[in-house]
Design a protein around this motif. Structure first.
Motif, mmCIF file in Angstrom:
data_model
loop_
_atom_site.group_PDB
_atom_site.id
_atom_site.type_symbol
_atom_site.label_atom_id
_atom_site.label_comp_id
_atom_site.label_asym_id
_atom_site.label_seq_id
_atom_site.Cartn_x
_atom_site.Cartn_y
_atom_site.Cartn_z
ATOM 1 N N PRO A 123 -0.576 -10.208 -10.492
ATOM 2 C CA PRO A 123 -0.229 -9.006 -9.398
ATOM 3 C C PRO A 123 -1.308 -8.695 -8.231
ATOM 4 O O PRO A 123 -0.868 -8.582 -7.251
ATOM 5 C CB PRO A 123 -0.080 -7.868 -10.437
ATOM 6 C CG PRO A 123 0.440 -8.501 -11.750
ATOM 7 C CD PRO A 123 -0.640 -9.683 -11.777
ATOM 8 N N SER A 160 -2.477 -2.330 1.603
ATOM 9 C CA SER A 160 -1.016 -1.822 1.822
ATOM 10 C C SER A 160 -0.062 -1.497 0.754
ATOM 11 O O SER A 160 0.801 -0.671 0.644
ATOM 12 C CB SER A 160 -0.404 -2.584 2.705
ATOM 13 O OG SER A 160 -0.542 -4.080 2.446
ATOM 14 N N TYR A 161 -0.456 -2.439 -0.197
ATOM 15 C CA TYR A 161 0.326 -2.089 -1.528
ATOM 16 C C TYR A 161 0.333 -1.017 -2.276
ATOM 17 O O TYR A 161 0.998 -0.404 -3.089
ATOM 18 C CB TYR A 161 0.022 -3.250 -2.602
ATOM 19 C CG TYR A 161 -1.241 -3.424 -2.693
ATOM 20 C CD1 TYR A 161 -2.113 -2.671 -3.650
ATOM 21 C CD2 TYR A 161 -2.177 -4.295 -2.108
ATOM 22 C CE1 TYR A 161 -3.316 -2.951 -4.085
ATOM 23 C CE2 TYR A 161 -3.479 -4.497 -1.994
ATOM 24 C CZ TYR A 161 -4.061 -3.703 -3.261
ATOM 25 O OH TYR A 161 -5.451 -3.589 -3.305
ATOM 26 N N ASN A 194 -0.458 -8.824 -4.535
ATOM 27 C CA ASN A 194 -0.989 -7.923 -3.728
ATOM 28 C C ASN A 194 -1.632 -8.369 -2.499
ATOM 29 O O ASN A 194 -1.300 -8.002 -1.186
ATOM 30 C CB ASN A 194 -1.575 -6.831 -4.438
ATOM 31 C CG ASN A 194 -0.615 -5.906 -5.286
ATOM 32 O OD1 ASN A 194 0.585 -6.018 -5.115
ATOM 33 N ND2 ASN A 194 -0.903 -5.252 -6.009
ATOM 34 N N ALA A 204 3.058 2.086 -2.523
ATOM 35 C CA ALA A 204 3.987 2.384 -3.700
ATOM 36 C C ALA A 204 3.560 3.328 -4.509
ATOM 37 O O ALA A 204 4.413 3.888 -5.437
ATOM 38 C CB ALA A 204 4.189 0.754 -4.678
ATOM 39 N N TYR A 205 2.275 3.762 -4.689
ATOM 40 C CA TYR A 205 1.667 4.711 -5.629
ATOM 41 C C TYR A 205 1.549 6.085 -4.918
ATOM 42 O O TYR A 205 0.803 7.030 -5.542
ATOM 43 C CB TYR A 205 0.427 4.170 -6.264
ATOM 44 C CG TYR A 205 0.684 2.694 -6.843
ATOM 45 C CD1 TYR A 205 1.313 2.439 -7.951
ATOM 46 C CD2 TYR A 205 -0.051 1.798 -6.210
ATOM 47 C CE1 TYR A 205 1.459 1.365 -8.528
ATOM 48 C CE2 TYR A 205 0.226 0.471 -6.693
ATOM 49 C CZ TYR A 205 0.849 0.364 -7.899
ATOM 50 O OH TYR A 205 0.994 -0.854 -8.364
ATOM 51 N N THR A 257 0.079 -10.809 0.023
ATOM 52 C CA THR A 257 1.120 -9.800 0.738
ATOM 53 C C THR A 257 0.539 -9.084 1.895
ATOM 54 O O THR A 257 0.644 -8.933 2.883
ATOM 55 C CB THR A 257 2.006 -9.072 -0.197
ATOM 56 O OG1 THR A 257 2.465 -9.967 -1.271
ATOM 57 C CG2 THR A 257 2.969 -8.262 0.512
ATOM 58 N N ALA A 258 -0.835 -8.211 1.461
ATOM 59 C CA ALA A 258 -1.409 -7.530 2.541
ATOM 60 C C ALA A 258 -2.110 -8.492 3.533
ATOM 61 O O ALA A 258 -2.044 -8.363 4.775
ATOM 62 C CB ALA A 258 -2.694 -6.789 1.708
#
Length: 178
Positions: free
Chosen positions: A8, A164-165, A12, A168-169, A15-16
């Protein structure tokens, strides 16, 4: 445990990085900085350029998972020369990471992991120490170096682009006003 600490995090980070590259490409188009300038940009004369940093970020994710037991990683052997190539490397890496079985990574945290660097230095570790002391630091080193090269070139990246991920939190109602 090892899967949760690696795959993960790689997803993350990659993807960022993809989003940062999109922002850099758009900024470059608006500021007369072409893709070849970005690809060759580096922080210091003895450091690798952005193209290599992107490649190494992908390679570290692939190597980390492979050394922990995930089979079938693709070979990303060349530095890309443009943003389409950077994005293709990231997409290929993310696609493969999506297939990695947690059981292959988590099977025994104390199992031996050994590897030899191209200069001949050889290391003997456990899976846990490999993740903690090599795999994660190497991945993040190249991820941060790519981010820093883009910042150095003038791209207006900030912490939200790097993590950036984390959105979500985010607890609703706690984001600062724009």
């Amino acid at each position: 445990m090892l899967y949760a600490m690696t795959i993960p995090a790689y997803v993350n980070g990659l993807t960022a990085l993809s989003g940062q590259l999109d922002k850099a490409l758009a900024w470059g188009a608006d500021n007369n900085v072409d893709e070849l300038q970005f690809a060759a940009a580096r922080l210091a004369p003895d450091m690798f350029p952005l193209a290599s940093q992107v490649h190494f970020t992908c390679a570290q994710a692939l190597q980390g998972a492979t050394r922990l037991g995930a089979p079938g990683a693709p070979q990303i052997s060349e530095d890309a020369e443009d943003f389409a190539g950077f994005q293709a490397q990231i997409a290929e890496t993310l696609g493969w990471l999506d297939t990695v079985d947690a059981g292959a990574i988590d099977r025994d945290p104390d199992r031996p992991v050994d590897f030899t660097l191209p200069n001949g230095m050889a290391f003997d570790m456990t899976a846990v120490t490999y993740v903690r002391d090599w795999a994660q630091p190497q991945f993040y080193f190249h991820l941060v170096a790519a981010y820093a090269v883009m910042r150095h070139m003038g791209v207006p990246l900030g912490k939200p682009d790097y993590v950036s991920y984390m959105m979500a939190y985010l607890r609703p109602g706690t984001a600062p006003a724009a």
